[in-house]
Design a protein around this motif. Structure first.
Motif, PDB file in Angstrom:
ATOM      1  N   TYR A  37      32.254-101.255  -6.617  1.00 36.07           N
ATOM      2  CA  TYR A  37      31.141-100.315  -6.776  1.00 36.07           C
ATOM      3  C   TYR A  37      30.747 -99.718  -5.430  1.00 36.07           C
ATOM      4  N   ASP A  38      30.352 -98.458  -5.483  1.00 37.68           N
ATOM      5  CA  ASP A  38      30.003 -97.750  -4.254  1.00 37.68           C
ATOM      6  C   ASP A  38      28.758 -98.330  -3.598  1.00 37.68           C
ATOM      7  N   VAL A  39      28.702 -98.140  -2.275  1.00 41.27           N
ATOM      8  CA  VAL A  39      27.538 -98.544  -1.495  1.00 41.27           C
ATOM      9  C   VAL A  39      26.890 -97.291  -0.918  1.00 41.27           C
ATOM     10  N   HIS A  40      25.576 -97.268  -0.957  1.00 40.41           N
ATOM     11  CA  HIS A  40      24.805 -96.138  -0.459  1.00 40.41           C
ATOM     12  C   HIS A  40      23.778 -96.667   0.538  1.00 40.41           C
ATOM     13  N   TRP A  41      23.390 -95.816   1.475  1.00 45.37           N
ATOM     14  CA  TRP A  41      22.471 -96.240   2.531  1.00 45.37           C
ATOM     15  C   TRP A  41      21.277 -95.293   2.609  1.00 45.37           C
TER      16      TRP A  41
ATOM     17  N   THR B 137       6.833 -93.633   5.254  1.00 45.78           N
ATOM     18  CA  THR B 137       7.414 -92.546   4.466  1.00 45.78           C
ATOM     19  C   THR B 137       8.330 -93.094   3.377  1.00 45.78           C
ATOM     20  N   ALA B 138       8.724 -92.211   2.476  1.00 43.31           N
ATOM     21  CA  ALA B 138       9.656 -92.594   1.425  1.00 43.31           C
ATOM     22  C   ALA B 138      11.069 -92.716   2.006  1.00 43.31           C
ATOM     23  N   PRO B 139      11.906 -93.504   1.366  1.00 39.44           N
ATOM     24  CA  PRO B 139      13.293 -93.598   1.828  1.00 39.44           C
ATOM     25  C   PRO B 139      13.992 -92.244   1.762  1.00 39.44           C
ATOM     26  N   LYS B 140      15.004 -92.098   2.614  1.00 37.19           N
ATOM     27  CA  LYS B 140      15.798 -90.864   2.665  1.00 37.19           C
ATOM     28  C   LYS B 140      17.276 -91.244   2.561  1.00 37.19           C
ATOM     29  N   LEU B 141      18.016 -90.526   1.727  1.00 37.30           N
ATOM     30  CA  LEU B 141      19.443 -90.808   1.573  1.00 37.30           C
ATOM     31  C   LEU B 141      20.178 -90.500   2.869  1.00 37.30           C
ATOM     32  N   LEU B 142      20.976 -91.479   3.321  1.00 35.56           N
ATOM     33  CA  LEU B 142      21.685 -91.350   4.581  1.00 35.56           C
ATOM     34  C   LEU B 142      23.207 -91.261   4.376  1.00 35.56           C
ATOM     35  N   ILE B 143      23.730 -92.123   3.515  1.00 33.75           N
ATOM     36  CA  ILE B 143      25.153 -92.191   3.203  1.00 33.75           C
ATOM     37  C   ILE B 143      25.287 -92.465   1.712  1.00 33.75           C
ATOM     38  N   TYR B 144      26.177 -91.745   1.033  1.00 29.64           N
ATOM     39  CA  TYR B 144      26.440 -92.032  -0.370  1.00 29.64           C
ATOM     40  C   TYR B 144      27.940 -92.224  -0.577  1.00 29.64           C
ATOM     41  N   GLY B 145      28.279 -92.954  -1.630  1.00 26.51           N
ATOM     42  CA  GLY B 145      29.693 -93.183  -1.915  1.00 26.51           C
ATOM     43  C   GLY B 145      30.436 -93.823  -0.763  1.00 26.51           C
ATOM     44  N   ASN B 146      29.820 -94.792  -0.143  1.00 30.01           N
ATOM     45  CA  ASN B 146      30.401 -95.595   0.944  1.00 30.01           C
ATOM     46  C   ASN B 146      30.461 -94.908   2.301  1.00 30.01           C
ATOM     47  N   SER B 147      30.832 -93.614   2.307  1.00 35.08           N
ATOM     48  CA  SER B 147      31.090 -93.001   3.621  1.00 35.08           C
ATOM     49  C   SER B 147      30.754 -91.512   3.684  1.00 35.08           C
ATOM     50  N   ASN B 148      30.066 -91.004   2.690  1.00 36.11           N
ATOM     51  CA  ASN B 148      29.773 -89.570   2.651  1.00 36.11           C
ATOM     52  C   ASN B 148      28.355 -89.280   3.145  1.00 36.11           C
TER      53      ASN B 148
ATOM     54  N   ASP C 109      26.251 -86.494  12.176  1.00 35.01           N
ATOM     55  CA  ASP C 109      27.495 -87.261  12.092  1.00 35.01           C
ATOM     56  C   ASP C 109      27.461 -88.497  12.988  1.00 35.01           C
ATOM     57  N   ARG C 110      26.324 -88.750  13.621  1.00 36.63           N
ATOM     58  CA  ARG C 110      26.143 -90.021  14.342  1.00 36.63           C
ATOM     59  C   ARG C 110      26.070 -91.196  13.364  1.00 36.63           C
ATOM     60  N   PHE C 111      25.782 -90.870  12.111  1.00 39.77           N
ATOM     61  CA  PHE C 111      25.672 -91.898  11.080  1.00 39.77           C
ATOM     62  C   PHE C 111      26.979 -91.926  10.269  1.00 39.77           C
ATOM     63  N   SER C 112      27.538 -93.112  10.093  1.00 40.05           N
ATOM     64  CA  SER C 112      28.762 -93.238   9.304  1.00 40.05           C
ATOM     65  C   SER C 112      28.743 -94.545   8.530  1.00 40.05           C
ATOM     66  N   GLY C 113      29.446 -94.538   7.397  1.00 38.94           N
ATOM     67  CA  GLY C 113      29.488 -95.725   6.563  1.00 38.94           C
ATOM     68  C   GLY C 113      30.924 -96.111   6.239  1.00 38.94           C
ATOM     69  N   SER C 114      31.100 -97.404   5.983  1.00 36.38           N
ATOM     70  CA  SER C 114      32.415 -97.905   5.599  1.00 36.38           C
ATOM     71  C   SER C 114      32.239 -99.083   4.658  1.00 36.38           C
ATOM     72  N   LYS C 115      33.339 -99.408   3.965  1.00 37.07           N
ATOM     73  CA  LYS C 115      33.300-100.526   3.020  1.00 37.07           C
ATOM     74  C   LYS C 115      34.648-101.224   3.041  1.00 37.07           C
ATOM     75  N   SER C 116      34.592-102.548   2.973  1.00 35.50           N
ATOM     76  CA  SER C 116      35.821-103.335   2.933  1.00 35.50           C
ATOM     77  C   SER C 116      35.532-104.652   2.235  1.00 35.50           C
TER      78      SER C 116
ATOM     79  N   ASP D 153      13.647 -98.565   9.096  1.00 35.90           N
ATOM     80  CA  ASP D 153      14.258 -99.572   8.236  1.00 35.90           C
ATOM     81  C   ASP D 153      15.433 -98.939   7.489  1.00 35.90           C
ATOM     82  N   TYR D 154      16.501 -99.696   7.354  1.00 38.28           N
ATOM     83  CA  TYR D 154      17.699 -99.206   6.688  1.00 38.28           C
ATOM     84  C   TYR D 154      18.051-100.131   5.525  1.00 38.28           C
ATOM     85  N   TYR D 155      18.381 -99.534   4.384  1.00 38.56           N
ATOM     86  CA  TYR D 155      18.676-100.292   3.170  1.00 38.56           C
ATOM     87  C   TYR D 155      20.034 -99.880   2.598  1.00 38.56           C
ATOM     88  N   CYS D 156      20.826-100.859   2.183  1.00 38.89           N
ATOM     89  CA  CYS D 156      22.025-100.561   1.414  1.00 38.89           C
ATOM     90  C   CYS D 156      21.692-100.733  -0.066  1.00 38.89           C
TER      91      CYS D 156
END
Lengths: 112, 124
Positions: free
Chosen positions: A33-37, A44-55, A62-69, A87-90
């Motif tokens: 399953y995909d991970v989102h950040w 403030t309310a949360p803000k979408l940072l990364i979706y679908g693992n790395s998008n 582009d200083r922000f990047s995501g990966s999954k393994s 604060d950052y949430y997955c």
């Protein structure tokens, strides 16, 4: 106790690179399953940072990047800036609970 | 511009009820899945409930199942959360959150827009 495990805190100096881990299990991240950040600035309310693992959504640097393994995912922030302190949430889906979306416990990033 | 505005929060006694609303604008509300997510004071995010675009599919977190009811009125561009038998542990800021149109089921759900939240305090 969150289904997804994140370190409570991380820190780094301006310009440095930091990573935040998100560890799950075979019923969530390990099941494919995909991970989102999300980033949540104080008060403030949360803000979408990364979706679908790395998008990255449009507008996210582009200083922000995501990966999954395997059963884990990571958020990397390069060129750390003072405004990244937040604060950052997955988040993912867990098949062991009926139709359940799950969040990590959150990680407080401090810019030294 | 996409806007989600929650309302209806407040102070309620244990065992009481409250109905939250989320007014949506700036997009075709009837085409989007929606969720409620809450955050207890000083704590992390917790998913509460999901509703499909038509309202025909609904899911709840175990912590609120049987007590909370999610619904929507697409004609009024509004999302609701009826909360009954409230407990102290339900005290939180409640956010409504939109799922992007690319998501095909709750399995792939994530949230591209969030409201500002409404605070629910359960206390005697």
């Amino acid at each position: 106790q969150s289904v997804l495990t994140q370190p409570p805190s991380v820190s780094g100096a301006p310009g440095q690179r930091v990573t935040i881990s998100c560890t799950g299990s075979s019923s969530n991240i390990g099941a494919g399953y995909d991970v989102h950040w999300y980033q949540q600035l104080p008060g403030t309310a949360p803000k979408l940072l990364i979706y679908g693992n790395s998008n990255r959504p449009s507008g996210v640097p582009d200083r922000f990047s995501g990966s999954k393994s395997g059963t884990s995912a990571s958020l990397a922030i390069t060129g750390l800036q003072a405004e990244d302190e937040a604060d950052y949430y997955c988040q993912s889906y867990d098949s062991s609970l009926s139709g359940s979306l799950v969040f990590g416990g959150g990680t407080k990033l401090t810019v030294l | 511009e996409v806007q989600l505005v929650e309302s209806g929060g407040g102070l309620v006694q244990p065992g009481g009820s409250l109905r939250l609303s989320c007014a949506a604008s700036g997009f075709t509300f009837s085409s989007y899945e929606m969720n409620w997510v809450r955050q207890a004071p000083g704590k992390g995010l917790e998913w509460v409930s999901y509703i499909s675009s038509s309202g025909s599919t609904i899911y709840y977190a175990d912590s609120v199942k049987g007590r909370f009811t999610i619904s929507r009125d697409n004609a009024k561009n509004s999302l609701y959360l009826q909360m009954n038998s409230l407990r102290a542990e339900d005290t939180a800021v409640y956010y409504c959150a939109r799922v992007p149109s690319s998501s095909w089921s709750i399995i792939s759900n994530y949230f591209d827009y969030w409201g500002q939240g409404t605070l629910v305090t359960v206390s005697s």
